[in-house]
Every structure is written in C-alpha cells, then in structure tokens.
Scaffold this active site. Structure first.
Site, short mmCIF file in Angstrom:
data_model
loop_
_atom_site.label_atom_id
_atom_site.label_comp_id
_atom_site.label_asym_id
_atom_site.label_seq_id
_atom_site.Cartn_x
_atom_site.Cartn_y
_atom_site.Cartn_z
N ASP A 95 0.87 -1.19 0.00
CA ASP A 95 0.00 0.00 0.00
C ASP A 95 0.90 1.23 0.00
OD1 ASP A 95 -2.41 1.57 0.21
OD2 ASP A 95 -1.95 1.91 2.32
N SER A 96 0.30 2.38 -0.24
CA SER A 96 1.07 3.62 -0.19
C SER A 96 1.42 4.01 1.24
CB SER A 96 0.26 4.74 -0.84
OG SER A 96 -0.91 4.95 -0.08
N TYR A 143 -0.59 8.52 -2.84
CA TYR A 143 -0.54 8.16 -4.25
C TYR A 143 -1.72 8.80 -5.01
CZ TYR A 143 3.01 4.40 -3.81
OH TYR A 143 4.17 3.68 -3.63
N GLY A 144 -2.79 9.08 -4.27
CA GLY A 144 -4.04 9.54 -4.89
C GLY A 144 -3.92 10.66 -5.90
N CYS A 200 -4.20 -1.44 -2.06
CA CYS A 200 -4.29 -0.01 -2.34
C CYS A 200 -5.17 0.13 -3.58
CB CYS A 200 -2.89 0.55 -2.59
SG CYS A 200 -2.88 2.25 -3.16
N ASN A 201 -6.24 0.87 -3.43
CA ASN A 201 -7.17 1.02 -4.56
C ASN A 201 -6.53 1.79 -5.71
OD1 ASN A 201 -10.22 0.30 -3.61
ND2 ASN A 201 -8.94 0.91 -1.91
N GLU A 228 -2.79 9.27 7.76
CA GLU A 228 -1.34 9.03 7.90
C GLU A 228 -0.76 9.80 9.08
OE1 GLU A 228 0.96 7.04 6.33
OE2 GLU A 228 -0.55 6.07 5.09
N CYS A 231 -10.87 3.20 -0.65
CA CYS A 231 -9.47 3.50 -0.32
C CYS A 231 -9.22 2.74 0.98
CB CYS A 231 -9.27 4.99 -0.11
SG CYS A 231 -7.64 5.38 0.57
N THR A 232 -8.12 2.02 1.04
CA THR A 232 -7.89 1.16 2.21
C THR A 232 -7.55 1.96 3.47
OG1 THR A 232 -5.62 0.82 1.42
CG2 THR A 232 -7.25 -0.89 0.89
N HIS A 233 -7.30 3.26 3.32
CA HIS A 233 -7.12 4.10 4.51
C HIS A 233 -8.47 4.40 5.19
CE1 HIS A 233 -3.11 4.92 2.89
NE2 HIS A 233 -2.81 5.59 3.98
#
Ligand code: DGL
Length: 271
Positions: A9-10, A41-42, A72-73, A151, A184-186
């Site tokens: 993932d990012s 990354y978005g 990560c999408n 983050e 989004c995995t976040h």
C-alpha cells in the site's frame, strides 16, 4: 508452502487488509510494505503510481513471495493489470472484491464510492460495478483530505469529524445510496466517523473481508496454503517514519506484530 503473501500500500491503509488476511488465514505469513514516504498516491499520475508500485513489488520479490495483494485502490486502478500480466504468481487487488461486496448488500442499486482522486478519476469502481450489474447507479466522490489525515494518525475527534463532514457533503446532498464503498484502504480507519456523517441507513463496505476471502480461495485452489504448524512471523516495512506507522498498526491489530523496520526502496528498473 513457506513463502509469504506480499501486501503493498502507499502507507498504513493496507494494514486494514493485512489485518483481515491474518484473521481469515492465520497460518499464512505476511510481508507488508507501506510506501509512507511517498504517500499519498491519490493525486499522482497513472505513470507515477505504476512505477512506485513496481518499486514496491521489486522489494517484495527479493523476499520471495507466493502471492501479491495490492491493498491499495489507487495502485489497483492503475497497475493491477500490468502486474497480473508480468508476475508469475497470483496477484489480487481490492476493487473487484469491493464491488462484489457492494452488489451483495445493495437493495436499491444505488451505490456510493469514495476514494482518492486517482481511483475516482480511473472510474475503476464504476466499471467493476457495472461490469457485474449494468443497472447499478454509481455516485462516486473523491475525498483527497482523508489519506493525509489518517497518515498523521488523526482518526477521531472534532477535526476528523469536520473534515469528513466537509468531504462527504456533496454525496449527502444528493443521496439515494443505501451502500457506500470505502474505495481506499485508509478509509476503514475513519469508518465510525464516516458512518455517523453518512447516516445509519447506509451500509458501509470495506473490501478487506472480500479480498481476504479471494486470497484464501486462490491459495486453496492452487494448493499453495502454508502447511507449517509453527505460527507465522509477519514482517512489516515502511519507507517512512516507523513510530507513527507502528502506532497505527498496533491500534489495528489485536495481537502485537513482531517486526517493524524502516526501509528504503531502491529505484527499480523494470518494464
Ligand atoms: N490506501 C490507498 C488506496 O487505497 C491510498 C491512498 C493514497 O496514497 O492516496 O487508494
């Protein structure tokens, strides 16, 4: 098979998928890499996301993995096909599983998707949803402020609530959806706040469960499940600050994880 499942993932978002993989596949060993240093990354271009993703993959290839989960999408939207074509082991992303889960839950065929600018711009969810059911209405919205907030470890409280309110306003204003994909995995780390803002009548979908189920099915089908009886030793790597990464990881995992390390990703030459 003693080899590990690689998860990328990012940043910390993919830990939500790693957690579910550990729950559904407790015998499997995971090697996780979060590219925290270059997160998010978005907002990046397809080329940049693809090249960063390959650099992460190169790092994991040195560690000998048997499967790759692109947790990560944004990387799934921009690089999954390329990875699947070029790697000689199973590679799965998070978009198709998320779309499948949403279709299972929606009653009125109005599905919302929130994600990074890159994921929403790619229309990957709309294509995945309509690929399964052409009659699905998709309401997609980019929420660029969520990832930087997560983050930093801001997951609850007044500030988080305010940002979520602000970002979700356009979706709330025109809202027939009964199902919302956290694309989004976040975002599962903000799940409670998102649920409060969007309303209890909306079912929230995070793709981690369905992704772990897909990983499990594929490993079993190919006879690749880990057979060793001893408990797996997972490894977690970040390209950024270890302290905040491990703090967020410990808040996601119920059991303590045993290996945190800060790494540098070398420039990979791959095409
Ligand atoms: N967790 C990521 C995703 O699922 C990434 C976000 C980002 O780096 O912008 O898209």
């Amino acid at each position: 098979m003693e080899k590990a499942i690689g998860v990328i993932d990012s940043g910390v978002g993919g830990l939500t998928v790693a957690h579910e993989l550990m729950r559904q596949l407790p015998k499997e060993k995971l090697i996780y890499l979060g590219d925290t240093l270059r997160c998010p990354y978005g907002p990046r271009s397809q080329e940049e996301v693809r090249s960063f993703t390959w650099e992460m993959v190169e790092f994991l290839l040195e560690k000998d993995i048997k499967m790759l989960v692109v947790a990560c999408n944004t990387a799934t939207a921009f690089a999954l096909e390329d990875l699947q074509q070029k790697l000689d082991f199973p590679v799965i992303g998070v978009i198709q599983p998320g779309a499948r889960a949403a279709i299972k839950f929606t009653q009125n065929n109005h599905v919302g998707v929130i994600g990074t600018e890159g994921t929403i711009r790619s229309e990957a969810y709309t294509k995945a949803l309509k690929g399964i059911n052409a009659g699905i209405h998709v309401n997609a919205l980019a929420c660029p402020l969520f990832v930087p907030m997560v983050e930093k470890g801001i997951l609850h409280g007044e500030h988080a609530e305010q940002v979520v309110q602000e970002m979700l306003h356009p979706m709330k204003a025109n809202n027939h959806i009964d199902t919302l994909i956290l694309g989004c995995t976040h975002y599962p780390l903000l799940r409670d706040t998102i649920q409060n803002v969007i309303g209890k009548h909306v079912t929230i979908i995070s793709s981690s469960e369905e992704t772990a189920r897909e990983a499990s099915t594929i490993l079993e089908f190919h006879n690749m499940l880990r057979q060793e009886a001893d408990p797996p030793r997972h490894q977690f790597y970040t390209t950024g600050e270890m302290e905040i990464f491990s703090r967020i990881a410990q808040s996601i995992f119920t059991k303590p994880v045993n290996h945190f390390e800060s790494v540098t990703i070398e420039k990979a030459v791959i095409c």
